[in-house]
Design a protein around this motif. Sequence first.
Motif, PDB file in Angstrom:
ATOM      1  N   ARG A 155      50.544  40.120  36.698  1.00  0.00           N
ATOM      2  CA  ARG A 155      49.746  41.331  36.938  1.00  0.00           C
ATOM      3  C   ARG A 155      48.706  41.502  35.836  1.00  0.00           C
ATOM      4  N   THR A 156      47.661  42.232  36.151  1.00  0.00           N
ATOM      5  CA  THR A 156      46.617  42.480  35.158  1.00  0.00           C
ATOM      6  C   THR A 156      47.140  43.404  34.060  1.00  0.00           C
ATOM      7  N   ASP A 157      46.443  43.406  32.933  1.00  0.00           N
ATOM      8  CA  ASP A 157      46.810  44.317  31.849  1.00  0.00           C
ATOM      9  C   ASP A 157      46.793  45.759  32.344  1.00  0.00           C
ATOM     10  N   ARG A 167      64.358  38.661  42.122  1.00  0.00           N
ATOM     11  CA  ARG A 167      63.802  39.020  43.419  1.00  0.00           C
ATOM     12  C   ARG A 167      62.654  40.012  43.278  1.00  0.00           C
ATOM     13  N   GLN A 168      62.418  40.518  42.107  1.00  0.00           N
ATOM     14  CA  GLN A 168      61.331  41.461  41.897  1.00  0.00           C
ATOM     15  C   GLN A 168      60.073  40.707  41.515  1.00  0.00           C
ATOM     16  N   CYS A 169      58.945  41.415  41.580  1.00  0.00           N
ATOM     17  CA  CYS A 169      57.667  40.761  41.302  1.00  0.00           C
ATOM     18  C   CYS A 169      57.581  40.283  39.850  1.00  0.00           C
ATOM     19  N   THR A 196      60.898  46.100  32.604  1.00  0.00           N
ATOM     20  CA  THR A 196      59.461  45.817  32.653  1.00  0.00           C
ATOM     21  C   THR A 196      59.076  44.857  31.537  1.00  0.00           C
ATOM     22  N   ILE A 197      59.566  45.107  30.333  1.00  0.00           N
ATOM     23  CA  ILE A 197      59.259  44.231  29.197  1.00  0.00           C
ATOM     24  C   ILE A 197      59.762  42.811  29.470  1.00  0.00           C
TER      25      ILE A 197
END
Length: 129
Positions: free
Chosen positions: A14-16, A7-9, A95-96
């Motif tokens: 996303r850009t670097d 459910r998260q983006c 995040t990874i």
Amino acid sequence: MSMTTERQCDLSKRTDQQNIHRLNQQLNAIWRIGDRDECSIKHVGHAMAALIACGDWTEAVDYTEPWDYYPHGETLEIQKRRETLAYRWGKVADTITRIDNHERLTTRLIPGSDFGTYVNQYLETYWEK
């Protein structure tokens, strides 16, 4: 209600620069838990290298004793710090996972981060053999 990764983006889109900013925020939050000196930066670098290499930040090779070894007993302060670190490193691990591109992480995102020099040095020295 907690959000699941689904459910998260999708951070892979996303850009670097956006992902580097996110990693910097997360790693600096971890750094601020410590002594806020060069040694703390190195500890974060070792833990990030371990997280990238084997998926477990507690496998960092910068200490001779295991992460959970306390020769004089574990105090409430140590326990709270461990819980905070585990929570913060969990965010980095998420995040990874959500970036979902090891090559991008190691060749573009980590080198662009505040901790890139240490992470890359430790990956080369201790993990890539």
